[in-house]
Design an enzyme around this catalytic site. Structure first.
Site, mmCIF file in Angstrom:
data_model
loop_
_atom_site.group_PDB
_atom_site.id
_atom_site.type_symbol
_atom_site.label_atom_id
_atom_site.label_comp_id
_atom_site.label_asym_id
_atom_site.label_seq_id
_atom_site.Cartn_x
_atom_site.Cartn_y
_atom_site.Cartn_z
ATOM 1 N N ARG A 113 0.794 -1.187 0.053
ATOM 2 C CA ARG A 113 -0.029 -0.015 -0.182
ATOM 3 C C ARG A 113 0.973 1.531 -0.076
ATOM 4 N NH1 ARG A 113 -4.669 -0.980 4.320
ATOM 5 N NH2 ARG A 113 -5.303 1.035 3.271
ATOM 6 N N GLN A 160 -6.342 9.385 7.598
ATOM 7 C CA GLN A 160 -5.003 8.807 7.720
ATOM 8 C C GLN A 160 -3.700 9.755 7.541
ATOM 9 O OE1 GLN A 160 -4.500 4.933 5.744
ATOM 10 N NE2 GLN A 160 -6.091 4.026 7.320
ATOM 11 N N ASP A 311 -15.269 3.181 3.563
ATOM 12 C CA ASP A 311 -15.470 1.780 3.755
ATOM 13 C C ASP A 311 -16.709 0.965 3.840
ATOM 14 O OD1 ASP A 311 -12.808 2.187 4.724
ATOM 15 O OD2 ASP A 311 -13.208 2.457 6.786
ATOM 16 N N ARG A 384 -13.335 -6.526 4.776
ATOM 17 C CA ARG A 384 -14.623 -6.070 4.327
ATOM 18 C C ARG A 384 -15.296 -6.734 3.165
ATOM 19 N NH1 ARG A 384 -15.050 -1.959 7.959
ATOM 20 N NH2 ARG A 384 -13.217 -0.918 8.635
HETATM 21 C C1 S3P Z 1 -9.235 5.246 8.532
HETATM 22 C C2 S3P Z 1 -9.418 6.053 7.455
HETATM 23 C C3 S3P Z 1 -9.863 5.328 6.085
HETATM 24 C C4 S3P Z 1 -10.396 4.097 6.122
HETATM 25 C C5 S3P Z 1 -9.946 3.270 7.079
HETATM 26 C C6 S3P Z 1 -9.681 3.903 8.538
HETATM 27 C C7 S3P Z 1 -8.779 5.835 9.782
HETATM 28 O O1 S3P Z 1 -8.627 5.242 5.210
HETATM 29 O O2 S3P Z 1 -10.725 3.563 4.987
HETATM 30 O O3 S3P Z 1 -10.415 2.118 7.232
HETATM 31 O O4 S3P Z 1 -8.943 5.285 10.827
HETATM 32 O O5 S3P Z 1 -8.282 7.192 9.816
HETATM 33 P P1 S3P Z 1 -8.110 6.859 4.347
HETATM 34 O O6 S3P Z 1 -7.884 7.837 5.446
HETATM 35 O O7 S3P Z 1 -6.963 6.488 3.786
HETATM 36 O O8 S3P Z 1 -9.175 7.154 3.387
#
Ligand code: S3P
Length: 424
Positions: A113, A160, A311, A384
């Protein structure tokens, strides 16, 4: 109508573990998800110097002894975040401002990733990263230390990335200001505010500007009850919408509006659903959500719907299988960067069970059908994908077998037993 609760929120659990590890003193956390992802994060926080117990399977209360904002030290070996993108990315942010060196790695999925979306903006703050195997992919060595303040325009709306920057500002003691093109989940901002790291937010068109102008020198221990995960609730609500039970009511679930975009999409499909916020804990709205069997209709999902439902899009794609008409999901290229490429995993597996669909670079089209479905689903180790096809497989009219079912442990331990209880 079956009434139940779902395990603790994965996003909130991981943030709580990291912040408790950085707090001054003993935090009390209740309802932490005992899934594989938070366990990986907990082990990493412990390796950095906090005292963290094993996460109890029933989510009962734990105490974490924080090492303080300047108290983390170089771990004895690599920090292995397993399958957890959130754990790896948030920790890279927190580590960037600490005076230590650490190697962050993960399983094969996590090692594939993209990490530059994190290390590039952290690099602007002065953090130093060295990719050990392949550029932009874990493992990466971080040499944390003195950081500078930033004001950044982020190219993707990602909680994130946003959270990594805010955590770097917190451990590095420097202001962080950023603008995101969409409103991603805001758990980090809510927790920071509750801990005295004041966050200012301004909505800017479709996006948001987030500012931490004055990072504190220390944060107090957390006293937090983690709500049920609305993303986990979605699978069981989907089972009710598809008529696999006469109704589902899920209590104590997080209803933060940055997380309920998937419920809004179900609403647009005509879902017989309701939700009520009943309380607020640790700055997070919590309540009950219900769903009843529904004759769903197809919808068009566009870029502006995607961030708040990121998600839940796999569940929307499965709801579309039993909806009348052709459902289109576009503007969702971010799905290609999840635990697996979720666009291709959905399309290939939908076709494998006999659903007509089309793949686009940024999404997919699903043609609704009443026909019984049959075939073998390979979730590609993505929790998922396994769970949404698990719901489709639970329809007695279908003959679907989902392989590699254990991957649900990442976010929803006990999922298969709960699903069996719901549809019995
Ligand atoms: C998350 C943010 C999302 C989500 C992931 C959890 C988090 O990803 O898809 O399952 O806890 O900050 P992105 O921030 O990369 O969109």
């Amino acid at each position: 109508m079956i009434r139940l609760r779902v395990p603790g929120d994965k996003s909130v659990s991981q943030r709580a573990l990291i912040l408790a590890g950085l707090a001054d003193g003993a935090s009390r956390l209740d309802g932490v998800l005992a899934g594989a992802d938070p366990r990986s994060t907990a082990a990493a926080v412990a390796a950095l110097g906090a005292s963290v117990p094993d996460l109890p399977a029933d989510g009962s209360e734990i105490r974490i002894g924080g090492a303080g904002l300047r108290g983390w030290s170089s771990p004895g070996g690599p920090l292995d975040l397993g399958n957890s993108g959130t754990g790896a990315r948030l920790l890279l942010g927190a580590l960037a401002g600490c005076d230590l060196t650490a190697v962050v790695t993960g399983d094969a999925s996590l090692r594939s990733r993209p990490m530059k979306r994190i290390t590039d903006p952290l690099g602007v703050m002065g953090a130093r990263f060295e990719y050990e195997a392949s550029d932009g992919r874990l493992p990466v060595r971080v040499a944390g230390g003195a950081l500078r303040a930033v004001d950044l325009d982020l190219p993707v709306a990602s909680a994130q990335v946003k959270s990594a920057l805010l955590l770097a500002g917190l451990t590095g003691g420097v202001p962080v200001q950023l603008t995101e093109p969409g409103v991603s989940r805001d758990h980090t901002e809510r927790m920071f505010d509750a801990l005295g790291a004041r966050i200012i937010r301004h909505v800017r068109g479709e996006g948001v500007r987030v500012e931490m102008r004055d990072p504190p020198d220390r944060i107090p221990p957390l006293d937090l009850r983690v709500p049920g995960d609305p993303s986990s609730a979605t699978f069981l609500l989907l089972a009710a919408l598809l008529g696999l039970t006469d109704g589902v009511e899920i209590t104590d679930v997080g209803l933060n509006p940055t997380r309920t975009g998937g419920f809004d999409l179900f609403d647009r499909m005509g879902a017989r659903m309701s939700r009520e916020v009943e309380s607020e804990q640790g700055g997070e709205p919590i309540g009950t959500v219900r769903a009843l069997p529904t004759d769903l209709r197809a919808i068009q999902v566009g870029a502006s719907d995607v961030v708040r439902a990121i998600d839940e899009l796999p569940a929307v794609a499965i709801a579309a299988v039993r909806a009348e008409g052709v459902t289109t999901i576009r503007g969702a290229e971010e799905l290609r960067h999840k635990e697996t490429d979720r666009i291709s995993a959905l399309v290939d597996n939908l076709r494998a069970v006999g659903v007509a669909c089309e793949e686009h670079p940024d999404g997919l089209e699903v043609e609704g059908t009443d026909a019984p479905l049959s075939g073998v689903v390979d979730p590609r180790h993505d929790h998922r994908i396994a769970m949404v096809f698990g719901v489709l497989a639970a329809d007695p009219r279908n003959e679907i077998r989902v392989t590699g079912r254990d991957c649900v442990e990442v976010s929803f331990p006990g999922f298969w037993a709960t699903l069996a209880e719901v549809v019995s």
